[in-house]
Design an enzyme around this catalytic site. Structure first.
Site, PDB file in Angstrom:
ATOM      1  N   GLN A 120      25.016 -42.240  39.343  1.00  9.81           N
ATOM      2  CA  GLN A 120      24.378 -42.350  38.036  1.00  9.81           C
ATOM      3  C   GLN A 120      22.984 -41.731  38.069  1.00  9.81           C
ATOM      4  O   GLN A 120      22.361 -41.617  39.125  1.00  9.81           O
ATOM      5  CB  GLN A 120      24.277 -43.821  37.619  1.00  9.81           C
ATOM      6  N   GLU A 204      20.775 -50.206  30.207  1.00  8.57           N
ATOM      7  CA  GLU A 204      20.940 -51.300  31.165  1.00  8.57           C
ATOM      8  C   GLU A 204      19.685 -52.159  31.277  1.00  8.57           C
ATOM      9  O   GLU A 204      18.564 -51.654  31.211  1.00  8.57           O
ATOM     10  CB  GLU A 204      21.267 -50.745  32.549  1.00  8.57           C
TER      11      GLU A 204
END
Length: 269
Positions: A120, A204
């Site tokens: 990521q 997130e």
């Protein structure tokens, strides 16, 4: 663990790396990163809050403590690359809160049905007593996050984040700042094998030293030109699993996906 030197390159011959406008912001950012290990984690699913009424929609929203956004799910060895473009938001402290609050926007491979590894890359945004700061980073979970040091990001910049798996244990993470004309790339190799089952576009609430950081009011992040590459072509996020964040029993984000976009909005206090 093996990874190459970071490659910082100008997209235009005349582009130059900007100097941070505030030494104080830089010092705060360095101190915050040094205080503990910053890490993204696989999605942590929780039951649907009792306040949410179930619907008959084909795509039901799932809920988690840490991820909001859209997740494509397929069989192993499906997703080879994920990309998305977003405008860096100006984070704010939630109503009635003070101190440091953060959130992170990123694209990635795995972390949902496959939780043993995640490739990521993205941008953290933090508000600390009224001062905003930003960090570009990459991570190959379960290793911690690594900053793209010296890569300047400001609110309002247009960012493209891309991860590519060249194999299940190697790949690249890149971020392009179209507002400055600069790109940074990390070439990676790790022993933690990807499943290549998931492609995602996520905001997130990440962790430091094993605990979730206080979550910032990030406004809205929209990933445009969102796509994932498979062995047979390119797919968009339409029909992806939608996920929202729950904190203290309340849903504090609202996510949706279209044919080439994913939008995540903060709906908390």
């Amino acid at each position: 663990m093996l990874f190459s030197a970071l490659l910082l390159q100008a997209l235009a011959a005349t582009a130059a790396l900007a100097i941070p406008t505030s030494r104080e912001r830089h010092a705060q950012r360095v101190a915050r990163r040094a205080a503990g290990e910053r890490m993204s984690h696989p999605v942590q699913i929780v039951p649907r809050p009792s306040s949410v009424v179930s619907s008959t929609n084909v795509t039901q929203t799932e809920y988690s403590t840490n991820w909001a956004g859209a997740i494509l799910v397929a069989g192993a060895n499906t997703y080879k690359s994920v990309t998305g473009t977003f405008v860096v938001p100006t984070p704010r402290e939630p109503s009635g809160a003070s101190g440091s609050h953060s959130a992170s926007a990123w694209v990635g491979i795995d972390g949902d049905t496959c939780q043993t590894a995640i490739l990521q890359t993205g941008v953290d945004f933090t508000i600390n007593n009224g001062v905003a700061s930003y960090d570009a980073w990459w991570e190959w979970f379960p290793d911690g996050a690594h900053d793209f040091d010296g890569f300047v990001i400001r609110a309002g910049d247009t960012i493209t984040a891309t991860v590519t798996a060249t194999s299940t244990t190697s790949g690249t993470a890149s971020i392009t700042n179209w507002s400055t004309g600069l790109e940074v790339v990390a070439e990676l190799g790790y022993p933690y094998a990807l499943c290549e089952e998931n492609a995602e576009w996520i905001v997130e609430d990440y962790s430091v030293n094993g605990g979730l950081v206080p979550f910032a009011n990030f406004g809205t992040v929209t990933f445009t030109d969102a796509s994932a590459t498979t062995g047979s072509g390119t797919v968009g996020p339409a029909g992806a699993q939608i996920i929202d964040i729950v904190a203290n029993g309340a849903v504090i984000t609202s996510a949706s996906a279209g044919s080439s976009s994913v939008t995540v909005s903060y709906t908390g206090p």
